[in-house]
Write an enzyme that holds these catalytic residues in place. Structure first.
Site, PDB file in Angstrom:
ATOM      1  N   SER A 158       8.709 -29.540   2.178  1.00  0.00           N
ATOM      2  CA  SER A 158       8.863 -30.140   3.212  1.00  0.00           C
ATOM      3  C   SER A 158       9.529 -31.505   3.220  1.00  0.00           C
ATOM      4  CB  SER A 158       7.428 -30.238   3.765  1.00  0.00           C
ATOM      5  OG  SER A 158       7.286 -31.135   5.025  1.00  0.00           O
ATOM      6  N   ASP A 166       4.238 -27.531   8.604  1.00  0.00           N
ATOM      7  CA  ASP A 166       5.875 -27.554   8.283  1.00  0.00           C
ATOM      8  C   ASP A 166       6.226 -26.054   7.758  1.00  0.00           C
ATOM      9  OD1 ASP A 166       8.488 -27.950   8.147  1.00  0.00           O
ATOM     10  OD2 ASP A 166       8.188 -29.590   6.970  1.00  0.00           O
ATOM     11  N   GLY A 193      18.579 -31.325   2.227  1.00  0.00           N
ATOM     12  CA  GLY A 193      19.109 -29.893   2.316  1.00  0.00           C
ATOM     13  C   GLY A 193      18.292 -29.155   1.552  1.00  0.00           C
ATOM     14  N   HIS A 252      10.423 -27.603   9.974  1.00  0.00           N
ATOM     15  CA  HIS A 252      11.552 -28.278  10.717  1.00  0.00           C
ATOM     16  C   HIS A 252      13.030 -28.110  10.763  1.00  0.00           C
ATOM     17  CE1 HIS A 252      11.595 -30.169   6.484  1.00  0.00           C
ATOM     18  NE2 HIS A 252      12.820 -30.215   6.998  1.00  0.00           N
ATOM     19  N   SER A 289      15.111 -28.780   1.747  1.00  0.00           N
ATOM     20  CA  SER A 289      14.027 -28.437   2.737  1.00  0.00           C
ATOM     21  C   SER A 289      13.867 -27.153   2.995  1.00  0.00           C
ATOM     22  CB  SER A 289      14.341 -29.060   4.031  1.00  0.00           C
ATOM     23  OG  SER A 289      13.763 -30.275   4.147  1.00  0.00           O
TER      24      SER A 289
END
Length: 380
Positions: A349, A252, A332, A224, A334
């Site tokens: 994720s 993801d 942030g 993402h 991720s």
């Protein structure tokens, strides 16, 4: 400052690799070669309330359980009902169906695992979850996964929306698919990307995310965070490379090629909380094992593996085959690293909560990403 530290870490790793190569062999895993760092032990003491000796003992027990799991699974055969690490006993527990012959139970016990009798096999539970994956879920349903200890598919519902008619209809339908247990959570899951704030690992446009693990030719991260073809800039604004592959939702995960003077090293940042961690492999930790996460916003935090193969119902769509943890995260983080000992586990994720009040976070397993794109993990 940070760029300099990363350069020194990279040089240290290169020097170590050079000496191993000269000796003619590379260590196969962390097991016998690398004791846990003082920083990692300190983090486990703080997060789990352990003494140093207890933290060392737990890490050793988790490593034994990780090595034992595939052996015990083979011994159980079709009667296998799942497995998990029991922190209280320091042993791997393996579920075996009640219709299994005594010889099967004895074979599993002979591996050193504890045995628990259950009604449903892992194959039957996985089939039930796959059927539920085919249903459209309302936003009040956070996700679902197979829980081997509960011997059921656990469907998680947002507490304030449990009475919602759409949620109830989904639960009624889910129960037709197989054994279902309903649990409540406090909030809906969301991804952990963030707007540009500066001074952090990488950016795609105005989105900041975190590097997961180095692979030969680049690094893996969350899907993402950017689509295939998107350019990536580093913390200092310089060009790093390009998203070569990306999938979200459904999955993801993504991988980014690295060039323009950037290079990859098998290191996960400890952010001063612990020493930077070398990555030596990607052996999958069992449910119940301790696990830590490194991300560009909240840095280093630890918890335990709560569930595997969970379907997470984000607003953008369902994501499958996720691992759930009790580790917190925020915007942030991720794409950042989940690591157990010195074994890469996956990339961050999303989740719910934060690192002040707590929460839960999911990661996409790293081995799935490596297999999907034909990548090789960069290990020390």
């Amino acid at each position: 400052m940070r760029r300099s530290r990363l350069k020194h870490a990279g040089l240290a790793v290169l020097l170590m690799l050079g000496s191993w190569t000269a000796a003619g062999s590379l260590p196969a895993s962390a097991s016998d070669e690398a004791p846990a760092s003082a920083g990692l032990l300190q983090a486990m003491q703080e997060d789990f309330g352990l003494t140093r000796a207890q933290a060392e003992e737990r890490l050793a027990a988790e490593e034994r359980a990780t090595d034992l799991e595939p052996v015990a699974r083979r011994a159980a055969g079709g009667a296998f009902g799942g497995s998990w690490f029991d922190a209280a006993t320091g042993r791997l527990t393996v579920a075996v169906t009640t219709d299994a012959p005594p010889a099967t139970t004895e074979a599993v016990e002979a591996t050193g695992a504890r045995v628990r009798a259950v009604e449903h096999s892992a194959r039957a539970l996985d089939a039930a979850k796959t059927r539920i994956d085919g249903f459209s879920a309302p936003s009040g349903v956070a996700g679902w996964h197979v829980d081997p200890a509960a011997n059921s598919v656990v469907v998680e519902v947002v507490e304030d929306e449990r009475a919602d008619n759409d949620v109830q209809r989904f639960l009624d339908r889910a129960r037709t698919a197989g054994p279902v247990t309903v649990r409540t959570v406090t909030d809906t899951p969301s991804t952990f990307a963030a707007g540009t704030v500066g001074g952090d690992p990488y950016y795609t446009g105005n989105v900041r995310c975190s590097i997961g693990f180095s692979v030969h030719g680049g690094f893996v991260t969350a899907g993402h965070c950017g689509g295939a073809g998107a350019g990536v800039s580093g913390w200092d604004g310089s060009y790093i490379g390009t998203f070569q592959g990306s999938s979200f939702p459904d999955n993801d995960y993504a991988w980014v090629s690295v060039g323009s003077g950037w290079w990859t090293v098998p290191v996960v940042l400890g952010w001063g909380t612990v020493s930077d961690q070398l990555v030596r492999g990607s052996a999958e930790a069992p449910i119940g094992a301790s696990i830590c996460r490194s991300g560009s916003t909240t840095h280093w935090h630890c918890g335990t593996v709560l569930a595997k193969n969970e379907t997470v119902n984000y607003a953008q769509g369902a994501v499958h085959q996720m691992t759930k943890t009790s580790v917190c995260a925020e915007g942030g983080d991720s794409g950042g690293s989940f690591i157990s000992g010195d074994q890469a586990q996956g990339v961050t994720s999303g989740g719910w909560g934060n690192c002040t009040s707590g929460g839960e976070t999911w990661f996409q397993p790293v081995n799935e990403i490596l297999n999907r794109y034909g990548l090789t993990l960069h290990t020390a």
